[in-house]
Enzyme design. Structure first.
Site, mmCIF file in Angstrom:
data_model
loop_
_atom_site.group_PDB
_atom_site.id
_atom_site.type_symbol
_atom_site.label_atom_id
_atom_site.label_comp_id
_atom_site.label_asym_id
_atom_site.label_seq_id
_atom_site.Cartn_x
_atom_site.Cartn_y
_atom_site.Cartn_z
ATOM 1 N N TYR A 76 -10.203 8.238 -5.020
ATOM 2 C CA TYR A 76 -8.964 7.520 -5.318
ATOM 3 C C TYR A 76 -8.725 7.318 -6.806
ATOM 4 O O TYR A 76 -7.766 6.642 -7.193
ATOM 5 C CB TYR A 76 -8.958 6.163 -4.588
ATOM 6 C CG TYR A 76 -8.898 6.314 -3.092
ATOM 7 C CD1 TYR A 76 -7.688 6.513 -2.440
ATOM 8 C CD2 TYR A 76 -10.058 6.284 -2.326
ATOM 9 C CE1 TYR A 76 -7.622 6.668 -1.062
ATOM 10 C CE2 TYR A 76 -10.010 6.429 -0.946
ATOM 11 C CZ TYR A 76 -8.793 6.625 -0.322
ATOM 12 O OH TYR A 76 -8.735 6.786 1.026
ATOM 13 N N TYR A 98 -16.528 8.749 10.971
ATOM 14 C CA TYR A 98 -17.201 8.525 9.685
ATOM 15 C C TYR A 98 -17.404 7.032 9.440
ATOM 16 O O TYR A 98 -16.791 6.181 10.088
ATOM 17 C CB TYR A 98 -16.346 9.091 8.543
ATOM 18 C CG TYR A 98 -15.042 8.341 8.356
ATOM 19 C CD1 TYR A 98 -14.969 7.256 7.468
ATOM 20 C CD2 TYR A 98 -13.912 8.684 9.089
ATOM 21 C CE1 TYR A 98 -13.786 6.552 7.317
ATOM 22 C CE2 TYR A 98 -12.734 7.983 8.941
ATOM 23 C CZ TYR A 98 -12.669 6.923 8.063
ATOM 24 O OH TYR A 98 -11.508 6.210 7.920
ATOM 25 N N ILE A 126 -8.163 12.562 0.762
ATOM 26 C CA ILE A 126 -8.691 12.705 -0.590
ATOM 27 C C ILE A 126 -9.317 14.104 -0.750
ATOM 28 O O ILE A 126 -9.734 14.731 0.227
ATOM 29 C CB ILE A 126 -9.732 11.612 -0.901
ATOM 30 C CG1 ILE A 126 -10.901 11.664 0.099
ATOM 31 C CG2 ILE A 126 -9.088 10.244 -0.920
ATOM 32 C CD1 ILE A 126 -12.011 10.687 -0.223
ATOM 33 N N PHE A 136 -16.367 -0.080 3.476
ATOM 34 C CA PHE A 136 -14.930 -0.335 3.349
ATOM 35 C C PHE A 136 -14.137 0.229 4.541
ATOM 36 O O PHE A 136 -12.979 -0.129 4.726
ATOM 37 C CB PHE A 136 -14.380 0.238 2.032
ATOM 38 C CG PHE A 136 -14.493 1.735 1.901
ATOM 39 C CD1 PHE A 136 -13.553 2.590 2.467
ATOM 40 C CD2 PHE A 136 -15.546 2.295 1.185
ATOM 41 C CE1 PHE A 136 -13.661 3.959 2.334
ATOM 42 C CE2 PHE A 136 -15.656 3.680 1.048
ATOM 43 C CZ PHE A 136 -14.713 4.511 1.629
ATOM 44 N N ASP A 137 -14.752 1.081 5.348
ATOM 45 C CA ASP A 137 -14.010 1.631 6.485
ATOM 46 C C ASP A 137 -14.975 2.280 7.471
ATOM 47 O O ASP A 137 -16.057 2.739 7.087
ATOM 48 C CB ASP A 137 -12.991 2.677 6.006
ATOM 49 C CG ASP A 137 -11.950 3.001 7.062
ATOM 50 O OD1 ASP A 137 -11.884 2.285 8.082
ATOM 51 O OD2 ASP A 137 -11.188 3.967 6.872
ATOM 52 N N PHE A 149 -19.988 8.606 2.091
ATOM 53 C CA PHE A 149 -19.650 8.713 3.510
ATOM 54 C C PHE A 149 -20.891 9.146 4.273
ATOM 55 O O PHE A 149 -21.629 10.033 3.830
ATOM 56 C CB PHE A 149 -18.537 9.743 3.730
ATOM 57 C CG PHE A 149 -17.206 9.312 3.180
ATOM 58 C CD1 PHE A 149 -16.383 8.468 3.906
ATOM 59 C CD2 PHE A 149 -16.797 9.741 1.927
ATOM 60 C CE1 PHE A 149 -15.151 8.069 3.397
ATOM 61 C CE2 PHE A 149 -15.575 9.348 1.403
ATOM 62 C CZ PHE A 149 -14.752 8.504 2.141
#
Length: 461
Positions: free
Chosen positions: A113, A57, A87, A67-68, A130
């Site tokens: 979150y 992802y 999550i 962010f990731d 995502f």
């Protein structure tokens, strides 16, 4: 426009498109998780609760800031679906995906979150986006939960159960099951039985084991290896041959837990020990060794740590424990679990150091583990206890023969090794000598000439 501004703009456009056209996949239909399929999956199967899923992802904030990314780490993200390890949006979103599917997910803060965020990259009350990586699919693979981490029982949950309680060994359960072998359904019934005694109802041991991990109302699919199915014998009644792999769909309708050890007094434990000992012996005689292990194991769990007994109770408890350990050792020998057989014999010999059966069975297990000297010691101790034990005498001869064969094999192996080393060293030496000769010859050719030869050469030049 700068690169950051372009990325932000692109991210906002994607998030806006998802918010407008995305499908609401939340159970409550509150638009907390929205999804758009970019490319449909290649198979019809979805992951189930408890499945181990492998996912790639890329995660962004709603403004397009990344962010990731699992691709940056060059390895997929792995988690068990529906277990609260990720999550909420992921448990919901991945459950709707097929293998090979590429999709986008937009997740509101309450499904991500929340107000806490995840410092330092995800701020409070952040909406997350995502998307699939350019290098491949979002959902790569999934497979069921390995209940005992030996590949013997794989579970896939179709409907999650209620509460946090599970049936224990000896619990009375009511289930509905359907059994399949090679795509053919061979069994379908509602049945009530005691966990650990399913074989009395033609139910394989794998179902008993899996029930101890299930919750009331759970509906799951169980994949059983032959060891946890009907084993080498098969089940002629159902037309199932030996070493067949089985698939069961099981629904745990209700259960009543058996009393735990601490809920029973000593008198009740001793009474029940007599019952399960007979049950275990019956299973053993029928060749159902895993079922026998369950019954004998109950005696150990009830009595091994029992203290404060009267002399009479202590004598009865030791008698049951000794029989249980000896019988467990025999079961493990049959199951080819020799280390466990040795362990049980050690426990039996702790109660009776000169027990003939304990010494003999430990010797058998050690012999099968190729521990010939230790096995011979055990058989010699058997003869000290009972000089008339012909089987022990025979086994000592076997140990001596095996030791001799083992030593001769080692000598041959080492002899071959030394021969090969010698041949290699000889080749290296010959090669080295050849190199030295070549070097010496080259040196001679380069050496300055003297005498007549030198003068003649000079005159010619």
């Amino acid at each position: 426009m700068t690169t950051d501004e372009a990325t932000k703009s692109e991210g906002e456009v994607q998030a806006a498109a998802l918010a407008e056209r995305g499908e609401d996949i939340t159970p409550s239909k509150d638009r907390g998780v929205l999804k758009i399929i970019k490319r449909p999956g290649s198979e019809d199967e979805f992951p189930m609760i408890g499945d181990k899923v492998y996912v790639h992802y890329k995660g962004k904030l709603a403004n397009g800031k990344k962010f990731d990314s699992s691709r940056n780490r060059n390895e997929p993200f792995i988690f068990s679906l529906g277990k609260g390890q990720v999550i909420k949006a992921w448990d919901i979103g991945v459950a709707t995906m097929k293998k090979g599917e590429i999709c986008y997910l937009l997740c509101k803060p309450e499904y991500a979150y929340g107000s806490a965020g995840s410092a330092p990259k995800i701020p409070s009350n952040a909406t997350l986006f995502f998307e699939a990586s350019n290098a491949g699919e979002l959902l790569l693979d999934f497979k069921g939960e390995d209940l005992f981490e030996d590949g013997g029982i794989i579970r896939r949950i179709k409907r999650k159960g209620e509460g946090y309680s599970n049936p224990n060994e000896g619990a009375t359960v009511e289930i509905h099951l359907e059994g399949f072998c090679g795509g053919r359904r061979f069994d379908c019934k509602d049945v009530k039985f005691v966990v650990g005694e399913g074989e009395d109802h033609d139910i394989p041991i794998g179902i008993d084991k899996a029930l101890e991990k299930m919750q009331r109302g759970e509906h799951c699919i169980l994949y059983l290896s032959p060891r946890y199915g009907f084993g080498e014998a098969g089940k002629p009644k159902y037309g199932i041959q030996g070493n067949a792999e089985l698939v069961y769909e099981v629904t745990l309708k209700s259960f009543e837990k058996a009393k735990e050890s601490w809920e029973m007094d000593t008198k009740e434990k001793l009474e029940q020990a007599a019952v399960v000992k007979e049950k275990g012996t019956m299973y053993f005689k029928e060749g159902k060794y895993l079922q026998a292990v369950i019954q004998y194991g109950k005696i150990v769990s009830w009595l091994e740590m029992e203290y404060g007994l009267s002399e009479k109770e202590s004598k009865a408890s030791d008698s049951f424990l000794l029989a249980a350990f000896l019988n467990l050792a025999m079961c493990y020998l049959k199951l080819r679990e020799y280390a466990k057989a040795v362990e049980c014999c050690d426990k039996a010999l702790g109660l009776d150091q000169d027990n003939e059966k304990g010494l003999y069975r430990r010797g058998e297990a050690r012999l099968l583990m190729n521990e010939f000297e230790l096995a011979k010691c055990d058989f010699q101790k058997v003869l000290e206890v009972n000089p008339q034990n012909k089987a022990a005498k025979s086994q000592i001869s076997v140990c001596q023969k095996k030791t001799k064969e083992h030593n001769e094999r080692d000598r041959r192996i080492y002899a071959n090794m030394f021969t090969k080393f010698a041949e290699r060293d000889a080749k290296e030496a010959a090669s080295k000598t050849g190199v030295e000769k070549t070097a010496e010859k080259a040196a001679c050719e380069k050496r300055p000439k003297t005498g007549a030869e030198g003068e003649e050469a000079e005159g010619h030049v």
